[in-house]
Design an enzyme around this catalytic site. Structure first.
Site, PDB file in Angstrom:
ATOM      1  N   THR A   1     -16.567   7.137 -35.268  1.00 18.26           N
ATOM      2  CA  THR A   1     -17.612   7.241 -35.556  1.00 18.26           C
ATOM      3  C   THR A   1     -17.609   8.278 -36.742  1.00 18.26           C
ATOM      4  O   THR A   1     -16.304   8.783 -36.991  1.00 18.26           O
ATOM      5  CB  THR A   1     -18.780   8.064 -34.625  1.00 18.26           C
ATOM      6  OG1 THR A   1     -19.445   7.068 -33.868  1.00 18.26           O
ATOM      7  CG2 THR A   1     -19.811   8.853 -35.432  1.00 18.26           C
TER       8      THR A   1
ATOM      9  N   ARG B   1     -27.722  -2.132 -27.536  1.00 16.50           N
ATOM     10  CA  ARG B   1     -27.399  -0.793 -27.172  1.00 16.50           C
ATOM     11  C   ARG B   1     -27.401   0.038 -28.276  1.00 16.50           C
ATOM     12  O   ARG B   1     -26.784  -0.290 -29.536  1.00 16.50           O
ATOM     13  CB  ARG B   1     -26.103  -0.838 -26.507  1.00 16.50           C
ATOM     14  CG  ARG B   1     -25.347   0.409 -26.101  1.00 16.50           C
ATOM     15  CD  ARG B   1     -24.542   1.038 -27.220  1.00 16.50           C
ATOM     16  NE  ARG B   1     -23.910   2.246 -26.718  1.00 16.50           N
ATOM     17  CZ  ARG B   1     -23.330   3.335 -27.540  1.00 16.50           C
ATOM     18  NH1 ARG B   1     -23.345   2.853 -28.559  1.00 16.50           N
ATOM     19  NH2 ARG B   1     -22.828   4.251 -26.960  1.00 16.50           N
TER      20      ARG B   1
ATOM     21  N   GLY C   1     -26.415   4.267 -29.721  1.00 21.14           N
ATOM     22  CA  GLY C   1     -25.829   5.240 -28.980  1.00 21.14           C
ATOM     23  C   GLY C   1     -26.572   6.483 -29.610  1.00 21.14           C
ATOM     24  O   GLY C   1     -27.555   6.714 -29.585  1.00 21.14           O
ATOM     25  N   ASP C   2     -25.811   7.705 -29.364  1.00 21.28           N
ATOM     26  CA  ASP C   2     -26.085   9.082 -29.864  1.00 21.28           C
ATOM     27  C   ASP C   2     -26.428   9.364 -31.100  1.00 21.28           C
ATOM     28  O   ASP C   2     -27.180   9.969 -31.660  1.00 21.28           O
ATOM     29  CB  ASP C   2     -25.449   9.957 -29.047  1.00 21.28           C
ATOM     30  CG  ASP C   2     -23.958  10.039 -29.587  1.00 21.28           C
ATOM     31  OD1 ASP C   2     -23.234   8.831 -29.756  1.00 21.28           O
ATOM     32  OD2 ASP C   2     -23.424  11.265 -30.001  1.00 21.28           O
TER      33      ASP C   2
ATOM     34  N   THR D   1     -19.232  12.845 -32.071  1.00 20.69           N
ATOM     35  CA  THR D   1     -18.540  11.725 -31.836  1.00 20.69           C
ATOM     36  C   THR D   1     -18.217  11.372 -30.446  1.00 20.69           C
ATOM     37  O   THR D   1     -17.522  12.577 -29.951  1.00 20.69           O
ATOM     38  CB  THR D   1     -17.398  11.413 -32.731  1.00 20.69           C
ATOM     39  OG1 THR D   1     -16.853  10.266 -32.413  1.00 20.69           O
ATOM     40  CG2 THR D   1     -16.471  12.602 -33.116  1.00 20.69           C
ATOM     41  N   GLY D   2     -18.302  10.472 -30.090  1.00 19.95           N
ATOM     42  CA  GLY D   2     -17.715  10.429 -28.369  1.00 19.95           C
ATOM     43  C   GLY D   2     -18.774   9.213 -27.720  1.00 19.95           C
ATOM     44  O   GLY D   2     -19.347   8.405 -28.440  1.00 19.95           O
TER      45      GLY D   2
ATOM     46  N   GLY E   1     -21.487   7.797 -26.595  1.00 15.17           N
ATOM     47  CA  GLY E   1     -22.805   8.090 -26.790  1.00 15.17           C
ATOM     48  C   GLY E   1     -23.643   8.304 -25.549  1.00 15.17           C
ATOM     49  O   GLY E   1     -24.603   9.390 -25.727  1.00 15.17           O
TER      50      GLY E   1
HETATM   51  N1  ASP Z   1     -21.052   8.271 -30.478  1.00  9.39           N
HETATM   52  C1  ASP Z   1     -20.786   6.954 -30.982  1.00  9.39           C
HETATM   53  C2  ASP Z   1     -21.530   5.791 -30.080  1.00  9.39           C
HETATM   54  O1  ASP Z   1     -21.813   6.166 -28.930  1.00  9.39           O
HETATM   55  C3  ASP Z   1     -19.391   6.250 -30.796  1.00  9.39           C
HETATM   56  C4  ASP Z   1     -18.503   7.238 -31.198  1.00  9.39           C
HETATM   57  O2  ASP Z   1     -18.656   8.227 -31.773  1.00  9.39           O
HETATM   58  O3  ASP Z   1     -16.993   6.982 -31.157  1.00  9.39           O
HETATM   59  O4  ASP Z   1     -22.232   5.114 -30.575  1.00  9.39           O
END
Ligand code: ASP
Length: 344
Positions: free
Chosen positions: A209, A237, A239-240, A260-261, A263
């Site tokens: 992200t 779907r 995400g966050d 980032t991570g 979500g």
């Molecule tokens: N946070 C993002 C999501 O879950 C993905 C990411 O940051 O790697 O969509």
């Protein structure tokens, strides 16, 4: 003229001449990220590593220039994110990952710390720079989040061109999709439903992200995040990244955060807002608050990822609990920093 009057005049003059010098000392700062995950040195050729670092540097420098010239934190955030969205290296815009069906669905959000105005788009398929559309939602609509076709209708009404979804195609991301699907199919034989199979996928198949946080010379904080989401995501779907308080948060009294991570964890733990709440209500520094949430709260429950944070004094922090996070920062007191791996 007596000395008292002279003193008053002198101090009045110094008040008049002081703004430029005050402006010079007002802190300003920016941090950016390009995703966290299993990012290990052994996976890069020296040329690739150099190219990633150069792109991160370019993005942070562009945002920094906006701030240095007295521009707004929102403009710095948008400019930096545009550089990353326009690069195929990162999972946002051009480099967006593939959905299970082989398309791309993008999410983004932006927040203004001065008045908590915010804008977000989710699941858009034909928008070249989703962060710009999120900003348009913030500035030109009465809503905070628009999704899918409706968001694209809104874009059309505001003369934002719609582009072909295939323009987000990249070979590497397609390979990741194929690998992810292979793993999903295998996992399905042992796990009955798709959700369980998806959670069995290794993190590096899923994420990446981009984001930016900034403090401008007038003391305004801003944060923005843009993503293609997770590889092989399905069923619409989200995400966050487009969720205010989860992937993005900014409030002048405390801090600005972009995440980032994985979500689903960041949504359930309101990560971005939680970090700023710790700063605001518990008087924690951003380093303490970020570490508590990323390593203390998320890590033990398997929530992988990281955040970038800037506070109202221009302090910067970029904690993550994975082996790497693409990141860069710069402030009026700190030279350009670019990092990819842990411990650098
Ligand atoms: N946070 C993002 C999501 O879950 C993905 C990411 O940051 O790697 O969509």
């Amino acid at each position: 003229m007596n000395t008292l009057v002279l003193a008053v005049l002198v101090s009045a003059t110094s008040i008049i001449v002081s703004p430029p010098s005050l402006a010079n000392t007002s802190p300003f700062a920016i941090a950016i990220h390009g995703g966290a995950g299993t990012i290990e040195k052994s996976r890069f050729t020296p040329e690739q590593e150099k190219a990633y670092r150069a792109k991160l540097k370019e993005a942070v420098e562009i945002g920094y220039q906006v701030l240095e010239q007295g521009g707004e934190s929102l403009d710095a955030v948008t400019a930096a994110i545009n550089v990353l969205e326009n690069s195929p290296y990162f999972n946002a815009g051009r480099g967006a990952v593939y959905t299970y069906e082989g398309a791309h669905e993008l999410d983004a959000s932006i927040m203004d710390g001065r008045d908590r105005q915010a804008g977000a788009v989710a699941g858009v398929k034909h928008i070249e720079n989703p962060i710009n559309l999120a900003r348009l939602v913030m500035e030109q609509s009465v809503h905070v989040m628009l999704s899918g076709q409706g968001a694209e209708e809104f874009a059309k009404n505001h003369d934002v061109p719609l582009i072909e979804n295939s323009l987000f195609n990249t070979e590497n991301r397609y390979k990741s999709l194929l690998k992810a699907k292979e793993k999903l199919d295998k996992a399905k034989q042992t796990n009955k439903d798709y959700q369980a199979a998806h959670s069995a996928l290794p993190v590096n198949f899923k994420m990446g992200t981009v984001g930016a946080v900034a403090l401008d010379k007038t003391g305004n904080l801003a944060a923005g995040t843009s993503t293609g989401g997770m590889t092989a995501k399905r069923f619409g779907r989200i995400g966050d990244a487009p969720i205010i308080g989860a992937g993005t948060f900014a409030e002048n009294e405390s801090c600005a955060v972009s995440a980032t991570g994985h979500g689903e964890y960041f949504i359930r733990y309101s990560v971005a807002a939680d970090i700023c709440a710790r700063v605001k209500y518990q008087g924690k520094t951003i380093t303490e608050a970020g570490d508590e949430v990323i390593n203390g709260v998320l890590k033990p429950i398997g929530g992988t990822g990281g955040v970038i944070i800037v506070d109202k004094d221009g302090n910067l922090s970029m904690p993550f609990n994975t082996s790497g996070m693409y990141r860069a920062s710069k402030s009026n007191t700190q030279a350009t920093y670019v990092g990819i791996f842990k411990g650098e």
